[in-house]
Design a protein around this motif. Structure first.
Motif, mmCIF file in Angstrom:
data_model
loop_
_atom_site.group_PDB
_atom_site.id
_atom_site.type_symbol
_atom_site.label_atom_id
_atom_site.label_comp_id
_atom_site.label_asym_id
_atom_site.label_seq_id
_atom_site.Cartn_x
_atom_site.Cartn_y
_atom_site.Cartn_z
ATOM 1 N N THR A 137 0.868 -1.235 -0.128
ATOM 2 C CA THR A 137 0.132 -0.128 0.058
ATOM 3 C C THR A 137 1.049 1.218 -0.057
ATOM 4 O O THR A 137 0.623 2.131 -0.927
ATOM 5 N N ALA A 141 1.719 3.490 -3.610
ATOM 6 C CA ALA A 141 1.135 4.844 -3.592
ATOM 7 C C ALA A 141 2.274 5.722 -3.614
ATOM 8 O O ALA A 141 2.264 6.734 -4.342
ATOM 9 N N ASN A 163 -4.492 -2.045 5.652
ATOM 10 C CA ASN A 163 -4.245 -1.182 4.244
ATOM 11 C C ASN A 163 -5.155 0.159 4.539
ATOM 12 O O ASN A 163 -4.789 1.219 3.981
ATOM 13 N N GLN A 164 -6.127 0.143 5.208
ATOM 14 C CA GLN A 164 -6.882 1.368 5.437
ATOM 15 C C GLN A 164 -6.249 2.386 6.294
ATOM 16 O O GLN A 164 -6.262 3.431 6.080
ATOM 17 N N GLY A 167 -3.523 3.675 4.276
ATOM 18 C CA GLY A 167 -4.081 4.743 3.440
ATOM 19 C C GLY A 167 -4.502 6.023 3.822
ATOM 20 O O GLY A 167 -4.281 6.927 3.324
ATOM 21 N N ARG A 171 -3.221 9.687 2.517
ATOM 22 C CA ARG A 171 -4.101 10.734 2.260
ATOM 23 C C ARG A 171 -3.892 12.000 2.963
ATOM 24 O O ARG A 171 -4.105 13.037 2.273
ATOM 25 N N GLN A 185 -6.305 6.130 -3.437
ATOM 26 C CA GLN A 185 -7.553 5.562 -2.842
ATOM 27 C C GLN A 185 -7.321 4.146 -2.635
ATOM 28 O O GLN A 185 -7.177 3.378 -3.594
ATOM 29 N N VAL A 186 -7.811 3.616 -1.359
ATOM 30 C CA VAL A 186 -7.680 2.318 -0.931
ATOM 31 C C VAL A 186 -9.074 1.832 -1.276
ATOM 32 O O VAL A 186 -10.009 2.400 -0.618
#
Lengths: 425, 425
Positions: A137, A141, A163-164, A167, A171, A185-186
């Motif tokens: 991730t 990115a 992952n979030q 993420g 962001r 964006q995940v």
């Protein structure tokens, strides 16, 4: 798994695609400084939120154990504090690489009076589909943003919380650097239909990079309506030529196999020219035995190496990714070339020879993403090649071949400079 | 049409693929001199057999007339003696171009001690699917052989006899130059299933280049299991910026539209900044009227140009390939960029401006295969860019973008030179 309908999932993914397309345009025209600041910010956010990331990862691990997932997968999923730090360090390394975007080459004046050159530009929107390792991730990115692209990240469902959490750090850093939040964006749903939708949106996604096992990659390649930069097999060969230096041959053959067993650039088949086999094979076999490598050979090899068992036809095309090596004695250079063409996967092949003409022929005639002389196949990766970082190793021929760094995530357009020039005739 | 079954056709095409793969390996390792000799030999064979080619072409033309094919198609099919000479001349021009194969770049020493570089190599086997123009048989075969590839040629069924006559010349020349006859094969069956089989053989064909109308290209792109280098729409724009030189703007707008109406790099939409519209549009409209171009405009254009009719939403995305131009007045640079992003096809766009910052923004931010400043869109082709010859113009982003010359028919592999180097750690 959610209970959303396929149509609903497709709508969600389409909305993600639309946002990515818009964000990609902003990222493409951002300054190098802003993109580097974003990457350094991602590193800081990951460090600052290491506890929260570890917490999310613990939840994923717990669910994975409860679901009875296997230990190797759970190990790949785990984010230790060292692994979290490695993600942050990796982002800072990418930030320090030269910016590929905007480089102009080969500007030349044409007889018409116009000047024509090529400018390196981002691809646009890159979809990355990966399996359990959550560090992808951050790596993916980082590479996408650095190269001026927007990223859509779809990791394995078992690592969704990890992952979030990562993420969210990415962001936040994008926003702080003045870049659009949707630059990365995940995908939040774990529904498999989301992958199907993602790979069928050429209007919003420019390229798909699948990272994972062969079945994932094959499925995506077959179903995608978007170009795919992919890695399939790594059936790598070392060929010990009759003009080989014996010490170099032994060292390279052993290192190519045992330095790491499970990587795509590990040697899977050793080819030995008949007239050096007696001098080189016993030494290699002894060292491989010590490393607990099972040897599978052609009849001539089995006659020379007692512990070798007979190789089947299937062995020659197999990527073992483990402690097995197939070995065959070949009559000469051309027989080695034939074997590589027939069974190889076009990943990495190396010749061991002191002969200049043989080295030149091998470099020229072997059609693989990496072709080596007197070097271990294990060198075939983006860091060793000086690309700085890689999003994967491509076994495709078009666009990006071999280790794919920042350049593989960009393209070139023609630029034309005139001063009122019109075409005659 | 033949009466062969689909399975039979697939078998025939597979056999062609196998022969092409073997021949491709030979062509790839042939010398530059041999490949150039083959191309010059093709030219000689075509000249020596001009009468036979013309005779075969007459048969095709007769059948086409009897079948009631339209005049434009019959015109494209016809091989006049001038057109036959142009084929031969084109092959000699390709022979005179630099050989892209074997070029090595960016060899650098790495901290490990290995040297890493990139070598340009052929793609392997290239399948070309084209419509009625038989000269493509010679052009495409010449480009493929020059770049070290084997070619499989599948022309329109209505020109099958012409294509076979040309193909025979090509194959004779290959043999005379010591290259494999199967370096260029013309598919003999006119059955449409042959195309389906050709685009589904990744083991034998490395890339497909469709040359023809949009429906052909779309069908092939959707069904291919092989990478496709393709050309779709050419909805090209000229944007006259508020800082434009009026004389340059008029000349470029008119030339971009009228120099040739039916080419992919012809302007289809003119964008004019509001604050220069009064000074520039009436002049342009007057010249376009003289060239019998129909004007379709936004309401502001219609108010300013009496003969303009109202453009529909559909007009902005249409490639007219004919005597129609859509025109819109935009408030500023950003509105022009938005219009291009929304309706453009990523082919070629040109800005007319004397402003350095606006020129730089346009070059950087417009995501098209060719981006121009103060030049006619009509310059977007391989000859004008100095590529020497082109197999087509790609509107894809990956691998080859814009005019595709010899380089687009090649790829690069990594080469690694060691002296017994093994990987540590």
């Amino acid at each position: 798994m959610t209970t959303d309908s396929t149509a609903n999932i497709a709508k969600q993914v389409e909305a993600i695609g639309k946002r990515a397309r818009a964000a990609g345009r902003e990222v493409a025209r951002s300054t190098t400084a802003a993109r580097n600041a974003a990457l350094r910010g991602m590193a800081e956010q990951i460090e600052a939120n290491a506890a929260a990331i570890a917490e999310a990862n613990k939840e994923d691990l717990g669910a994975a154990r409860q679901a009875g997932l296997d230990d190797a997968l759970i190990d790949r999923m785990e984010l230790t504090s060292a692994r979290i730090q490695t993600m942050a360090d990796g982002l800072r390394e990418i930030a320090a690489l030269p910016d590929p975007v905007g480089a102009v080459r080969e500007v030349a004046s044409r007889p018409s009076g116009i000047q024509v050159g090529r400018m390196r530009v981002p691809l646009g929107v890159i979809g990355i589909i990966y399996e359990s390792r959550p560090n992808v991730t951050a790596d993916a990115a980082g590479l996408c943003i650095k190269s001026g692209n927007a990223a859509i990240l779809r990791g394995g469902s078992e690592a969704i919380k990890s992952n979030q959490a990562i993420g969210q750090c990415i962001r936040s850093a994008l926003v702080q650097a003045g870049l659009p939040e949707d630059g990365a964006q995940v995908i939040a749903t774990t529904d498999r239909d989301a992958v199907g939708a993602l790979i069928q949106m050429p209007e919003y996604v420019d390229v798909i990079v699948p990272r994972g096992g062969k079945s994932l990659v094959e499925r995506i390649s077959n179903e995608a309506r978007i170009p795919v930069i992919k890695h399939l097999d790594g059936v790598c060969h070392v060929y010990i030529d009759s003009a080989a230096d014996i010490d170099k041959a032994v060292a390279i053959a052993v290192n190519s196999k045992v330095q790491r067993l499970g990587t795509c650039n590990t040697m899977e088949t050793l080819l030995v020219a008949a007239d050096v086999a007696e001098r080189v094979l016993p030494q290699i076999a002894a060292q491989l035995r010590q490393a607990d490598i099972e040897l599978r050979g052609c009849p001539r090899v089995c006659a020379m190496v007692p512990e070798a068992i007979a190789a089947s036809e299937e062995d020659w095309g197999t990527e073992y990714l483990g402690p097995i090596l197939s070995i065959t004695i070949v009559d000469d250079f051309d027989a080695a070339l034939d074997h590589i063409q027939r069974y190889g996967s076009g990943h990495t092949e190396s010749i061991v020879t002191e002969s200049y003409p043989m080295a030149q022929r091998f470099l020229r005639e072997v059609d693989s993403s990496s072709v080596m002389v007197n070097a271990s196949t294990r060198f075939a990766d983006g860091y060793e090649y000086g690309l700085g970082a890689e999003i994967g190793i491509s076994t495709d021929k078009l666009h990006a071949r071999g280790p794919v760094g920042l350049e593989g995530l960009t393209t070139e357009k023609f630029i034309v400079i005139g001063d009122g020039h019109i075409r005659g005739g």
